[in-house]
Motif scaffolding. Structure first.
Motif, short mmCIF file in Angstrom:
data_model
loop_
_atom_site.label_atom_id
_atom_site.label_comp_id
_atom_site.label_asym_id
_atom_site.label_seq_id
_atom_site.Cartn_x
_atom_site.Cartn_y
_atom_site.Cartn_z
N ALA A 112 -8.52 9.27 10.81
CA ALA A 112 -7.30 9.01 10.03
C ALA A 112 -6.95 10.23 9.20
O ALA A 112 -7.72 11.18 9.08
CB ALA A 112 -7.51 7.80 9.12
N ILE A 115 -2.94 10.20 3.31
CA ILE A 115 -1.49 10.21 3.08
C ILE A 115 -1.13 10.13 1.60
O ILE A 115 0.02 10.36 1.23
CB ILE A 115 -0.80 9.07 3.84
CG1 ILE A 115 -1.39 7.70 3.45
CG2 ILE A 115 -0.89 9.29 5.34
CD1 ILE A 115 -0.65 6.53 4.06
N THR A 127 -5.78 7.35 0.05
CA THR A 127 -5.30 6.35 1.01
C THR A 127 -5.21 6.98 2.39
O THR A 127 -4.70 8.09 2.54
CB THR A 127 -3.92 5.82 0.59
OG1 THR A 127 -4.02 5.20 -0.69
CG2 THR A 127 -3.40 4.79 1.60
N LEU A 128 -5.70 6.24 3.39
CA LEU A 128 -5.65 6.69 4.78
C LEU A 128 -4.54 5.97 5.53
O LEU A 128 -4.13 4.87 5.16
CB LEU A 128 -6.99 6.43 5.47
CG LEU A 128 -8.20 7.19 4.92
CD1 LEU A 128 -9.48 6.71 5.61
CD2 LEU A 128 -8.04 8.70 5.12
N ASP A 129 -4.10 6.57 6.64
CA ASP A 129 -2.98 6.02 7.40
C ASP A 129 -3.40 5.03 8.49
O ASP A 129 -2.71 4.88 9.51
CB ASP A 129 -2.15 7.14 8.02
CG ASP A 129 -2.94 7.99 9.02
OD1 ASP A 129 -4.18 7.81 9.10
OD2 ASP A 129 -2.32 8.83 9.69
N GLY A 131 -5.18 0.86 9.03
CA GLY A 131 -5.49 -0.37 8.31
C GLY A 131 -6.09 -1.43 9.21
O GLY A 131 -6.75 -1.12 10.21
N ALA A 155 -7.45 -2.89 2.04
CA ALA A 155 -6.84 -2.59 3.34
C ALA A 155 -5.67 -3.53 3.60
O ALA A 155 -5.73 -4.72 3.30
CB ALA A 155 -7.88 -2.73 4.45
N THR A 158 -1.49 -1.33 7.88
CA THR A 158 -1.39 0.04 8.38
C THR A 158 -2.05 1.10 7.50
O THR A 158 -2.07 2.27 7.88
CB THR A 158 0.09 0.42 8.56
OG1 THR A 158 0.77 0.27 7.30
CG2 THR A 158 0.76 -0.46 9.61
N THR A 159 -2.56 0.72 6.33
CA THR A 159 -3.21 1.70 5.46
C THR A 159 -4.47 1.11 4.82
O THR A 159 -4.67 -0.11 4.83
CB THR A 159 -2.27 2.17 4.33
OG1 THR A 159 -1.99 1.06 3.46
CG2 THR A 159 -0.98 2.74 4.88
N CYS A 160 -5.28 1.96 4.26
CA CYS A 160 -6.45 1.49 3.49
C CYS A 160 -6.73 2.47 2.35
O CYS A 160 -6.49 3.67 2.47
CB CYS A 160 -7.68 1.33 4.38
SG CYS A 160 -8.31 2.86 5.10
N LYS A 161 -7.24 1.92 1.25
CA LYS A 161 -7.60 2.74 0.10
C LYS A 161 -9.10 2.96 0.08
O LYS A 161 -9.87 2.04 0.36
CB LYS A 161 -7.14 2.07 -1.20
CG LYS A 161 -7.39 2.92 -2.44
CD LYS A 161 -6.83 2.27 -3.70
CE LYS A 161 -7.09 3.13 -4.92
NZ LYS A 161 -6.54 2.53 -6.16
#
Length: 276
Positions: A112, A115, A127-129, A131, A155, A158-161
């Motif tokens: 990932a 973003i 945060t990643l792009d 999820g 999560a 479409t994204t996750c922290k």
């Protein structure tokens, strides 16, 4: 529309020149020759002009058609090039984790891109792009090619922290590869800005020394065992509870991460072998 051949124009031009010469050589204003020449040449000029205009029109139409065709082909090539770069970048991301995947076939790894970073978080969360649609779930380990950097704390589709190993919220079982002493990786406010974390809960008579490699123990079922974390910078004494701890520098500069990967599954996931 039919294009006039240049070969057909040549005889007409020659004829026109001859007639013009004849007109010059003619005597008298009332001569029949000049009148005839004028009438003929006027008609010839008209035919020649029409032929040239027809040729120009045909040429313009052809060029316009060719131009539209080239524009369409260029647009298609740009789309293919964009797709190529997307695939190339994805392959490059996956290649970073080739050795890890080869050594651990049970790992499911989702590369990932970072973003966003949380400006209000002092411990460099990001945060990643990817999820839940990519199989990501809360507590999944997050790594780079240089080792463990954090875990998924939230999560959506479409994204996750990700909370990093610089955060006090991180509690990861770890072990010293050289001495086999175990402890808990957890961050602190006093260390995070220097890209440092700590190995706490270590035994008083531990044999940990500077330069030792620290890896995950895998005892809690949250992190797979033997993920590289960092190296021991120094051993310190906690004056508050008389315990010892090791300052650990991650092999990755977590403050500058631009890409990472989530381990969504591994063969010992959920198997609790001790206290983490």
């Amino acid at each position: 529309m039919k294009r006039i051949n240049n070969k057909n124009l040549k005889p007409l031009i020659i004829t026109l020149v001859i007639l013009c010469v004849a007109a010059v050589l003619s005597l008298g204003e009332n001569s029949v020759i000049p009148s005839a020449v004028n009438a003929f040449t006027n008609g010839l000029f008209s035919v020649t002009a029409n032929a040239t205009a027809s040729a120009d029109t045909a040429s313009y139409d052809d060029l316009k058609t060719e131009n539209e065709k080239l524009k369409k082909e260029n647009a298609e090539l740009r789309e293919q090039l964009a797709d190529y770069y997307d695939v190339k970048q994805e392959n490059e991301k996956l290649w970073k984790y080739y050795d890890l995947k080869k050594q651990n076939p049970s790992y499911k790894i989702q590369p990932a891109t970072v973003i966003m970073r949380d400006a209000n978080d002092d411990f460099y969360s990001f945060t990643l792009d990817i999820g839940t649609s990519s199989g990501v779930a809360v507590n999944n380990p997050v790594i780079t090619e240089n080792g463990l950097v954090g875990w998924v704390c939230k999560a959506d589709l479409t994204t996750c922290k990700v909370k990093t190993i610089l955060s006090p919220d991180t509690k990861a079982g770890a072990v010293d590869k050289q001495s086999n002493d175990s402890g808990i990786i957890s961050g602190s406010a006093s260390l995070c800005d220097d890209n440092l974390t700590s190995l706490t809960k270590i035994e008083e008579n531990n044999k940990i020394k500077a330069g030792d490699m620290i890896v995950t123990s895998g005892t809690g079922g949250v992190y797979p065992g033997n993920l590289i974390i960092g190296w021991v910078k120094e051993i310190k004494y906690n004056s508050y509870d008389t315990s010892r701890y090791a300052i650990v520098e991650p092999y990755e500069d977590i403050r500058k991460i631009t890409s990472a990967a989530v381990i969504t599954d591994f063969d010992t996931k959920g198997e609790v072998k001790g206290t983490q």
